[in-house]
Motif scaffolding. Structure first.
Motif, PDB file in Angstrom:
ATOM      1  N   ARG A  36       0.841  -1.207   0.000  1.00 37.55           N
ATOM      2  CA  ARG A  36       0.000   0.000   0.000  1.00 37.55           C
ATOM      3  C   ARG A  36       0.876   1.258   0.000  1.00 37.55           C
ATOM      4  N   ALA A  37       2.007   1.202   0.702  1.00 44.03           N
ATOM      5  CA  ALA A  37       2.920   2.351   0.697  1.00 44.03           C
ATOM      6  C   ALA A  37       3.579   2.490  -0.678  1.00 44.03           C
ATOM      7  N   MET A  38       3.915   1.342  -1.281  1.00 44.72           N
ATOM      8  CA  MET A  38       4.591   1.350  -2.584  1.00 44.72           C
ATOM      9  C   MET A  38       3.724   1.902  -3.696  1.00 44.72           C
ATOM     10  N   LYS A  39       2.436   1.610  -3.626  1.00 44.78           N
ATOM     11  CA  LYS A  39       1.593   1.864  -4.805  1.00 44.78           C
ATOM     12  C   LYS A  39       1.288   3.344  -5.026  1.00 44.78           C
ATOM     13  N   THR A  40       1.665   4.187  -4.063  1.00 39.30           N
ATOM     14  CA  THR A  40       1.398   5.616  -4.240  1.00 39.30           C
ATOM     15  C   THR A  40       2.450   6.287  -5.121  1.00 39.30           C
ATOM     16  N   ALA A  41       3.589   5.608  -5.348  1.00 38.83           N
ATOM     17  CA  ALA A  41       4.656   6.217  -6.155  1.00 38.83           C
ATOM     18  C   ALA A  41       4.240   6.323  -7.620  1.00 38.83           C
ATOM     19  N   ASP A  42       4.969   7.164  -8.357  1.00 37.88           N
ATOM     20  CA  ASP A  42       4.654   7.366  -9.764  1.00 37.88           C
ATOM     21  C   ASP A  42       5.663   6.610 -10.621  1.00 37.88           C
ATOM     22  N   THR A  43       5.627   5.271 -10.528  1.00 36.07           N
ATOM     23  CA  THR A  43       6.558   4.440 -11.293  1.00 36.07           C
ATOM     24  C   THR A  43       5.767   3.298 -11.924  1.00 36.07           C
ATOM     25  N   PRO A  44       6.348   2.656 -12.944  1.00 39.61           N
ATOM     26  CA  PRO A  44       5.645   1.524 -13.561  1.00 39.61           C
ATOM     27  C   PRO A  44       5.372   0.407 -12.557  1.00 39.61           C
ATOM     28  N   LEU A  45       6.319   0.176 -11.639  1.00 37.50           N
ATOM     29  CA  LEU A  45       6.123  -0.876 -10.641  1.00 37.50           C
ATOM     30  C   LEU A  45       4.935  -0.526  -9.732  1.00 37.50           C
TER      31      LEU A  45
END
Ligand code: ADP
Length: 199
Positions: A36-45
Motif C-alpha cells: 500500500r505504501a509502494m503503490k502511491t509512487a509514480d513508477t511503472p512498478l
C-alpha cells in the motif's frame, strides 16, 4: 520469536499483529502495508502493484519475495519478527524456508485467525465505509476471499505438518481475541515473554 500470522482477508490479522508485536517486542511486517505504501509512487512498478491490488489478486512471487527478503534483512528483525500476509503461495513458503535456513533460523509458530466467511465479509464492508481502502469493494472482497481459499488456505497444512499451527478464534472484541491468542501462543512456545524487573 519468529512468527507468521495467517487467516482470510478481514480476519483481523493487522489488528492482532500489532498486539503481538507490542507484547513480544518484535516488529510486525505486513506485506499488504508495504505494498500500500509502494503503490502511491509514480513508477511503472507502483502502477502494476496498484492494478493488481485493486483487483484483489496477488502480486507476483518474485516481487513479493524480494521485498520481504529486504525487509527481514533490516536490523530490527535480527531478534525476531511477525510476518503478516506472507507467505501466501507455495513459492513464497519455499523462499522463506530457504531464507531462514540460510541464517540458521526457524519459525517458532504460525498463528491462524479463524473466522467465518460471512463475518469477515461484513467486517470488510464496514471497513470500506470508514477507511476507504481501494480493495474493500464488495466485488474485490469476493475475489480476495476466493484467492485466499484457492492459494493460501492450503498452505496451512504445510505448517500443521511441521506442528507449528496455533489456531485462534478471531471472533469477538479485539482484547478478547488477543488474550486467547497470547494464551495459545505461550502454551505453544513455552511461556510468556520475560518482563524486565525495572520496567
Ligand atoms: P487482506 O489480507 O485483508 O486482503 P493485506 O493487507 O494483507 O489484506 O493484502 C492486501 C493485498 O496486498 C492483497 O490482496 C495482495 O494484492 C497484496 N499482497 C499482500 N501480501 C501479499 C503476498 N504475500 N503475495 C502477493 N500479494 C500480496
Amino acid at each position: 520469536m519468529r512468527l507468521l500470522i495467517m487467516g482470510p482477508p478481514g480476519a483481523g490479522k493487522g489488528t492482532q499483529a500489532a498486539q503481538v508485536s507490542q507484547r513480544y517486542g518484535i516488529p510486525a511486517v505486513s506485506t499488504g502495508d508495504i505494498f500500500r505504501a509502494m503503490k502511491t509512487a509514480d513508477t511503472p512498478l507502483a502502477q502494476q502493484v496498484r492494478d493488481i491490488m485493486d483487483s484483489g489478486g496477488y502480486i507476483s512471487d518474485d516481487i513479493t519475495n524480494d521485498i520481504v527478503a529486504q525487509r527481514l534483512a533490516e536490523v530490527d528483525c535480527v531478534g525476531g519478527f511477525l510476518l503478516d500476509g506472507y507467505p501466501r503461495t507455495p513459492a513464497q513458503v519455499e523462499t522463506l524456508d530457504a531464507f531462514l535456513a540460510g541464517r540458521g533460523e526457524a519459525l517458532d509458530a504460525v498463528i491462524v485467525l479463524v473466522a467465518d466467511q460471512d463475518e469477515v465479509v461484513q467486517r470488510l464492508l464496514k471497513r470500506a465505509a470508514t477507511d476507504g481502502r481501494a480493495d474493500d469493494r464488495e466485488e474485490t472482497i469476493r475475489v480476495r476471499q476466493q484467492v485466499y481459499a484457492d492459494q493460501t488456505a492450503p498452505l496451512l497444512e504445510i505448517f500443521r505438518n511441521r506442528d507449528l499451527l496455533v489456531e485462534v478464534d478471531g471472533l469477538g472484541p479485539v482484547t478478547e481475541v488477543s488474550q486467547r491468542l497470547f494464551d495459545a501462543l505461550d502454551a505453544k512456545t513455552g511461556g510468556a515473554p520475560a518482563v524486565s524487573v525495572d520496567g
